[in-house]
Each structure stands twice: as C-alpha cells, then as structure tokens.
Motif scaffolding. Structure first.
Motif, short mmCIF file in Angstrom:
data_model
loop_
_atom_site.label_atom_id
_atom_site.label_comp_id
_atom_site.label_asym_id
_atom_site.label_seq_id
_atom_site.Cartn_x
_atom_site.Cartn_y
_atom_site.Cartn_z
N ILE A 76 6.14 -2.24 -6.45
CA ILE A 76 4.89 -1.54 -6.78
C ILE A 76 5.20 -0.20 -7.45
O ILE A 76 4.52 0.21 -8.40
CB ILE A 76 4.04 -1.31 -5.52
N MET A 77 6.24 0.48 -6.98
CA MET A 77 6.56 1.81 -7.51
C MET A 77 7.18 1.75 -8.90
O MET A 77 6.80 2.53 -9.78
CB MET A 77 7.49 2.54 -6.54
N TYR A 112 2.12 1.86 -3.45
CA TYR A 112 1.11 2.47 -4.33
C TYR A 112 0.92 3.94 -3.99
O TYR A 112 0.76 4.78 -4.90
CB TYR A 112 -0.22 1.72 -4.19
N VAL A 156 0.84 -1.20 0.00
CA VAL A 156 0.00 0.00 0.00
C VAL A 156 0.88 1.25 0.00
O VAL A 156 0.59 2.23 -0.71
CB VAL A 156 -0.95 -0.01 1.21
N PHE A 214 3.81 5.71 -5.44
CA PHE A 214 3.69 5.65 -6.90
C PHE A 214 2.80 6.78 -7.40
O PHE A 214 3.11 7.44 -8.40
CB PHE A 214 3.11 4.29 -7.31
N MET A 215 1.70 7.03 -6.68
CA MET A 215 0.80 8.11 -7.05
C MET A 215 1.41 9.47 -6.76
O MET A 215 1.25 10.43 -7.52
CB MET A 215 -0.54 7.96 -6.32
N THR A 244 7.51 -2.37 -1.65
CA THR A 244 7.34 -0.96 -2.01
C THR A 244 8.00 -0.66 -3.34
O THR A 244 7.42 0.00 -4.21
CB THR A 244 7.93 -0.06 -0.91
#
Length: 319
Positions: free
Chosen positions: A259-260, A146, A143, A149-150, A256
């Motif tokens: 996901i990134m 993500y 999480v 990432f945003m 982490t």
C-alpha cells in the motif's frame, strides 16, 4: 509366579490378559470419532503442498490453455529451480526482506521488552495506557499502510513536524527515495507489531516467580542484576516464541509495504512477497512462482524447527 497365580488355569489367564482395558477402548473410540476430521485436516494441508510441488516442475500457466491436471505435458524437470538460483531479482528481493527482518525484529523486541518491564509494575492509568498501546496491533495492515502512506507524503505530517522542529520548510520525498522508502516501511512495521511483542513478553514477565526476585533483592542484587540473572533466564522460552513468530511474519511482510510503495520506487522496496505477487498477477508464470513459494516454505520450516529445538533446550536447561 505366586501361589494365587499358579491356581488360575492358563486359558483363563490368557483371556484376562487379552481383554482390552477401559482406557484402550476409550483411545480407540476417540481415534474413530476424530478420524474424519484428521483426514480432512491432512487433505487440507497435504493436497496444496503436493499441487505446489507438481506445478513447480512444469511451465504451466493460466494462459497455457490447459487445466492444471494437464500440466504434466509442460514438464520441465527442475528448470524452475535452476532459474531461481540464477534470478538476480529474486535474490535482491530476498536481501531486502532480510534487511527489513534484521532491523524490525530486534527493534520490536527491545521496545516490547522495555514496555513489558515498565507495565509489569503498577502505576496510575495503567489500564488506559495498556489499551492505547495495543491499538496499533488491532489496525488492519492495509489500513496501517494507507495511514503511513499519507504520513510520509511530501506535504504530510512527518515533514510538517520536521519543519516545525528545524525552523525551515522540509519537503522530503520519503516514498520516492529508495533508502527513505524502505525506512518508512520499517517504521510502519515497528509501529504496528511492537505491541504484539510487548504482549507476549509481558505474559512471560508476569510469570517469573516473585519469591526469587525478592530473595535476590534481600541478597543485595540491583534491578539490572535481578533482570539478567533471574528474569531473562526464566523468559527464555517465551522470548524464543516471540522472536520466531515475528521472524516468520516479518519474512512475509506484504500488505503495509504494498500500500505504501507498491515495491517501488522501481524495485527498491520489493520484498519476496511483493515479488511473488507481481509474478503471479502480472507475469502469470505460475510454475516458477510455485518453485519460489516452495523454496521459501522450506526455509521458514527450517527456521521453525530450529526455534522449536532451541525452545526445547531452554526448557531442559534449568534457569
């Protein structure tokens, strides 16, 4: 031999000496009761390790059409380990992992120590800030990946903040640039795991004897002198524990980061964990993966033993 002992017959004396004590019986009973659990734990720990060593000496893969028990037919001796020594991509991934570790662990330690020093004293709203500070640690790493990432998208909040501060539009492609992508990953790791370092160091800080600090204050020591001469020496063991935990965990960084960036752009952020994941799920060369994993296990075990020895020395040397 005393006069009382001399009057006791020799056979009676031997019987008394051979009779087990209540403590010995308790130890034997405890061993018998815990033996099944000990065997289970030993099996859980040793069997995967032996399996890993066995597979690492073969060219076995799920695509080979053989069960793992028949991997011996694909025996290659130590070819996987010689390939590992010549694998440039492996060494590059190891280098990037080391860079992340060298940057993140000291940053987390210094920030955690500063926050622990601040929270060692009482101040209004301490409990509220304490809870807020620990929240990043509670976030699931995937999480958190993500979230960051945003945040680091070209039109994301980070660029919006930079645009507001600079006065002109900022559209940095953080996760598409090899250097910036690694920086973004390290920032995410520092954000999430500084609270853990803070928590460990705070536990060590509150355990420093208050009377020694008061005595140093009466002798004219300033806060920095008290911190260097009393607080840090008393916290040597807890500091070693905190650093060892974060070094080992940072070496295994995956969720982490994946996901990134997925290890990209290209292989710019590919750490050793991401490299192993790709070899396992995409290339399916499990024999080679087992060799890499075993080599990493040995390295981390050596680091753990080194940390334990340093911790033992810190306990022996008086602060």
């Amino acid at each position: 031999m005393s006069a009382v002992t001399a009057t006791i017959p020799e056979d009676v004396m031997k019987t008394v000496q051979a009779k087990p004590t209540l403590r010995d019986e308790g130890v034997k009973l405890g061993f018998r009761l815990t033996l099944p659990a000990q065997i289970l734990v030993l099996f859980i720990a040793v069997f995967p390790l032996l399996m890993q060593l066995y597979i690492s000496l073969t060219d076995w893969s799920p695509l080979s059409g053989l069960g793992w028990w028949s991997a011996w037919s694909l025996w290659n001796n130590f070819a996987n380990y010689t390939d590992l020594a010549a694998d440039a991509r492996f060494w590059s991934a190891l280098k990037r992992t080391a860079i992340v570790m060298i940057v993140c662990v000291p940053a987390e330690f210094l920030l955690g120590l500063a926050l622990a020093t601040l929270f060692a004293d009482e101040f209004p709203g301490k409990r509220i800030f304490y809870s807020i500070l620990l929240m990043p640690m509670m976030v699931v790493p995937a999480v958190a990946g993500y979230m960051f990432f945003m945040l680091f998208q070209s039109g994301g909040p980070v660029n919006d903040i930079l645009s507001a501060l600079s006065g002109f539009p900022v559209t940095i492609a953080w996760l598409s640039d090899p250097t910036l992508a690694l920086i973004a990953v390290m920032l995410a790791d520092i954000w999430q795991w500084t609270p853990l370092m803070f928590l460990i160091l705070l536990a060590g800080l509150v355990g420093v004897p208050e009377d020694q600090i008061k005595a140093a204050t009466l002798l004219g020591a300033n806060p920095w002198q008290r911190f260097v001469t009393i607080v840090l020496p008393k916290m040597k063991t807890i500091i070693i524990i905190a650093l060892a935990i974060r070094v080992i965990e940072n070496f295994k960084i995956f969720d982490t980061l994946y996901i990134m960036t997925g290890g990209g752009p290209g292989v710019a952020t590919e750490t050793i964990s991401v490299y192993i994941y790709k070899l396992t799920t995409q290339d399916l060369i499990w024999g080679y993966v087992a060799a890499i994993a075993l080599a990493i296990l040995i390295v981390l075990s050596i680091a753990a033993v080194f940390a334990m020895k340093r911790m033992a020395r810190a306990r022996e040397v008086p602060a």
